[in-house]
Design a protein around this motif. Structure first.
Motif, PDB file in Angstrom:
ATOM      1  N   ALA A 193       0.828  -1.205   0.000  1.00  0.00           N
ATOM      2  CA  ALA A 193       0.000   0.000   0.000  1.00  0.00           C
ATOM      3  C   ALA A 193       0.862   1.253   0.000  1.00  0.00           C
ATOM      4  O   ALA A 193       0.556   2.238  -0.686  1.00  0.00           O
ATOM      5  CB  ALA A 193      -0.918  -0.003   1.229  1.00  0.00           C
ATOM      6  N   LEU A 194       1.966   1.230   0.759  1.00  0.00           N
ATOM      7  CA  LEU A 194       2.864   2.385   0.795  1.00  0.00           C
ATOM      8  C   LEU A 194       3.495   2.619  -0.572  1.00  0.00           C
ATOM      9  O   LEU A 194       3.598   3.763  -1.041  1.00  0.00           O
ATOM     10  CB  LEU A 194       3.959   2.156   1.845  1.00  0.00           C
ATOM     11  CG  LEU A 194       5.022   3.261   1.974  1.00  0.00           C
ATOM     12  CD1 LEU A 194       4.370   4.587   2.337  1.00  0.00           C
ATOM     13  CD2 LEU A 194       6.070   2.877   3.006  1.00  0.00           C
ATOM     14  N   THR A 195       3.886   1.538  -1.239  1.00  0.00           N
ATOM     15  CA  THR A 195       4.462   1.662  -2.579  1.00  0.00           C
ATOM     16  C   THR A 195       3.454   2.265  -3.556  1.00  0.00           C
ATOM     17  O   THR A 195       3.791   3.143  -4.362  1.00  0.00           O
ATOM     18  CB  THR A 195       4.914   0.282  -3.085  1.00  0.00           C
ATOM     19  OG1 THR A 195       5.896  -0.249  -2.186  1.00  0.00           O
ATOM     20  CG2 THR A 195       5.530   0.388  -4.478  1.00  0.00           C
ATOM     21  N   SER A 196       2.194   1.810  -3.466  1.00  0.00           N
ATOM     22  CA  SER A 196       1.150   2.346  -4.343  1.00  0.00           C
ATOM     23  C   SER A 196       0.915   3.828  -4.058  1.00  0.00           C
ATOM     24  O   SER A 196       0.726   4.633  -4.976  1.00  0.00           O
ATOM     25  CB  SER A 196      -0.148   1.562  -4.141  1.00  0.00           C
ATOM     26  OG  SER A 196       0.033   0.204  -4.493  1.00  0.00           O
ATOM     27  N   GLU A 197       0.927   4.192  -2.761  1.00  0.00           N
ATOM     28  CA  GLU A 197       0.718   5.590  -2.391  1.00  0.00           C
ATOM     29  C   GLU A 197       1.835   6.473  -2.923  1.00  0.00           C
ATOM     30  O   GLU A 197       1.593   7.574  -3.429  1.00  0.00           O
ATOM     31  CB  GLU A 197       0.642   5.707  -0.872  1.00  0.00           C
ATOM     32  CG  GLU A 197       0.365   7.119  -0.373  1.00  0.00           C
ATOM     33  CD  GLU A 197       0.254   7.196   1.131  1.00  0.00           C
ATOM     34  OE1 GLU A 197       0.232   8.314   1.665  1.00  0.00           O
ATOM     35  OE2 GLU A 197       0.192   6.129   1.766  1.00  0.00           O
ATOM     36  N   GLN A 198       3.074   5.975  -2.827  1.00  0.00           N
ATOM     37  CA  GLN A 198       4.204   6.736  -3.356  1.00  0.00           C
ATOM     38  C   GLN A 198       4.090   6.897  -4.868  1.00  0.00           C
ATOM     39  O   GLN A 198       4.385   7.965  -5.421  1.00  0.00           O
ATOM     40  CB  GLN A 198       5.513   6.041  -2.985  1.00  0.00           C
ATOM     41  CG  GLN A 198       5.831   6.096  -1.490  1.00  0.00           C
ATOM     42  CD  GLN A 198       7.036   5.262  -1.123  1.00  0.00           C
ATOM     43  OE1 GLN A 198       7.457   4.382  -1.877  1.00  0.00           O
ATOM     44  NE2 GLN A 198       7.610   5.513   0.040  1.00  0.00           N
ATOM     45  N   GLY A 199       3.640   5.831  -5.556  1.00  0.00           N
ATOM     46  CA  GLY A 199       3.446   5.931  -7.005  1.00  0.00           C
ATOM     47  C   GLY A 199       2.373   6.937  -7.364  1.00  0.00           C
ATOM     48  O   GLY A 199       2.518   7.713  -8.309  1.00  0.00           O
TER      49      GLY A 199
END
Length: 218
Positions: A128-134
């Motif tokens: 989820a953090l990776t998606s948010e950063q993207g």
């Protein structure tokens, strides 16, 4: 002095073999030594035993850890690691079963499941953090594109304003021309002069030009 000796019994079938007479079984020690009463230490030695007609055997063996395997002709069984305990007697089948990992209790299984769920949860949070950063990166790119488009619109407005100013200047010049005497003069074949009222607008001296004078009066 009493040594740590265990009366071990069993059957060659415990090692995955068909019970046969006079089969040899080898106990190969893999432990370094065994403490015995009185503080003395003895080293287990390799020991072999022969089965009876039913495949049974019994042997007095020093306490320790052994690799156990049949060594009869044609035997192809992998050695099994067995710990011979410091007790008066033991059964090989029971020792082999004891070597298997114990089953988890309900409480232990619940704790294990909880740990596994926590691991899955941590992985999901990382995704989820990776998606948010993207998404943040995409939003930043979109904002940059918006600012560029806004700057282009401002430039277009400025260009239009400049064009309108130039058009106004041209209109003013036309009004000035229409309100004054305009004359075109060519004194000789080498020069030409265009003026508005008493102000010279163009003067050229790279003729030849025709020697003619034109005057336009408003």
């Amino acid at each position: 002095m009493t040594m740590a000796i265990c009366a071990l019994s069993g059957n060659i079938a415990d090692l995955g073999m068909v019970p046969i007479d006079k089969a040899r079984i080898l106990f190969q020690p893999i432990s370094e030594g065994v403490s015995v009463s009185g503080g003395s230490v003895i080293l287990p030695k390799p020991l072999s035993v022969t089965t009876d007609a039913h495949g049974d055997f019994s042997v007095n063996i020093v306490t320790g850890v052994y690799e156990v395997a049949p060594i009869s002709v044609g035997a192809s069984v992998q050695p099994i690691v067995v710990t011979v305990p410091a007790v008066a007697s033991a059964n090989l089948a029971a020792l082999i079963g004891a070597a298997s990992p114990p089953e988890l209790s309900l409480a232990e299984q619940a704790a294990f499941d909880s740990v596994q769920a926590s691991i899955v949860s941590v992985g999901a949070a990382a995704d989820a953090l990776t998606s948010e950063q993207g998404a943040a990166t995409s939003a930043g790119s979109a904002e940059a594109d918006r600012l560029l488009a806004q700057a282009a619109r401002v430039g277009a407005v400025d260009a239009q304003t400049g064009s309108e100013a130039a058009r106004d200047d041209a209109v003013d010049a036309c009004d000035q021309i229409e309100g004054n005497s305009v004359w075109y003069l060519a004194d000789d074949a080498d020069s030409v002069t265009l003026g508005v009222g008493d102000q010279v607008i163009v003067a050229e001296a790279s003729g030849p030009y025709p020697s003619v004078t034109l005057a336009f009066l408003t």
